[in-house]
Design an enzyme around this catalytic site. Structure first.
Site: not given
Ligand code: SAH
Length: 389
Positions: A353, A349-351
């Site tokens: 970033l 997950p990139c939440n």
């Protein structure tokens, strides 16, 4: 010797390691691993143009690379995340993943929508081939009917990154009002307002002065999924899952080198599977998946993958909900049972970033983004278990 270990502990993520394993991390190869406080990190410059190591039909820009010794498979692994992460994030990810240089690609070079992503993998990069038919590269090639209402002052020929949420009906109404009350062409200030919103939300022209967001089936198409792949769940859920997914043509181009290597198919460990962008890519390449062990926490996503799998595949799909429950022991058992994994694939997950939610944009240490460390842990556990085979 503890750098890597310290980093893991700093993350507050409970990754337990055997003494033997810790010893392995003490090797000279890890000598350049520094503590993760951000300040020592060199930023990773993003290439321009963002075309990766090479593109289909562009042999001129092609590069060769030599992987660090400890990076060489088996297994092959493929990791993905957003290119535009806070400073130091990619340097850290790369340090964990055996010092492999990320391949940054904007999918606008392969399809009609932008998607700037970094990929760290140990796949060969020679003799890649693209999926056929080649996807459309412009909005009008993808959706010819939008030409009809497209104003001459909207210069867009490609879409921006397809996001996880859609614009409100209020916004499209406001745009319609602004245009209706100005001349044709509208004044520069109105044009700018409309274009900013159109770019931000990927709005398309569907009538006079009338813009609308893309429909989920259009997003599926742009991302390389089969039509109706995400159908049967709520629209909001569909946008969310699609917005987080791989662009299939891009990933398939990188994975294409596996086709000749594995004529009898592959065993895949799929982490953070989502709606199965990796699986769809392998399938479209004609690579048989003998087994996929898929780890995905979202119930809706698991349902989407299972639906697609049952319709298209003959291999075995094993589903696990949480990467945290995929322990090293369980990994070793799978490795014995299947004779190893050929590919470990996933984008964590990139939440924390990326995205508009700046409040939670706290880098790799963010609750969601720190799941990257499980990706690393799991790849490393697969490597060790296969080393003992
Ligand atoms: N590459 C995927 C999407 C990756 S997005 C695709 O092509 O669709 C990251 C995914 O990780 C999301 O689907 C999210 O639900 C999942 N996820 C988040 N936390 C997780 C956890 N602890 N274990 C397993 N999956 C998780």
């Amino acid at each position: 010797m503890h750098h890597r270990l310290q980093e893991i502990v700093i993350m507050g993520t409970c990754l337990t390691m055997s003494k033997k394993k810790r010893k392995r991390y003490g090797g000279a190869a890890q000598g350049n691993r520094r503590p993760l406080d951000g300040s020592h990190e060199e930023p990773m410059p993003l290439p321009n143009p963002m075309v990766g190591f090479n593109l289909p039909n562009d042999r001129l820009r092609s590069v060769t690379r030599r992987l660090p010794q400890q990076a060489i498979g088996p297994p092959f692994f493929y990791y993905e995340n957003v290119a535009l992460a806070p400073k130091g994030v990619w340097a850290t990810i790369s340090r964990f993943l055996y010092d492999i240089e990320p391949e940054f690609v904007d999918s606008k070079h392969l399809c009609a929508a932008a998607r700037k992503r970094g990929y760290i993998h140990n796949l060969p990069i020679e003799n890649r081939f693209p999926l056929l038919p080649l996807p459309p590269k412009t909005i009008f090639e993808a959706f010819p009917h939008y030409k009809k209402w497209w104003p001459s002052w909207d210069p867009r020929r490609q879409l921006n990154c397809l996001q996880t949420s859609m614009s409100s009906a209020k916004l499209t109404e406001r745009i319609q009002c602004a245009l209706a009350s100005s001349g044709n062409p509208p004044p520069k200030s109105v044009q700018k307002y409309v274009m900013d919103e159109c770019r931000k939300w990927n709005l398309v022209w569907v009538g006079k002065n009338k813009v609308a967001h893309l429909e989920p089936d259009e997003v599926e198409y742009l991302l390389g999924f089969p039509r109706d792949h995400t159908r049967g769940v709520g629209k909001t859920e569909r946008f969310k899952s699609l917005g987080n997914s791989f662009q299939v043509d891009t990933v398939a181009y990188h994975l294409s080198v596996l086709k000749d290597m594995y004529p009898n198919g592959v065993n895949v460990l799929s982490l953070f599977t989502g709606i199965g962008g990796g699986e769809v890519a392998l399938h479209r390449l004609g690579i048989h998946m003998r087994t996929v062990v898929s780890v995905e926490i979202g119930e809706v996503n698991r349902r989407i993958l299972r639906g697609w799998w049952d319709q298209t595949q003959t291999g075995t799909l094993i589903e696990i909900a949480d990467v945290k429950s995929l322990t090293d022991d369980r990994i070793a058992t799978f490795v014995r049972r299947f004779g190893g994994f050929d590919l470990v694939i996933g984008g964590s997950p990139c939440n924390n970033l990326a995205g508009s939610n700046r409040h939670h944009r706290d880098g790799l240490e963010g609750e969601q983004s720190a799941l990257f460390y499980h990706y690393f842990r799991i790849v490393d556990a697969v490597k060790s278990a296969m080393g003992r085979m």
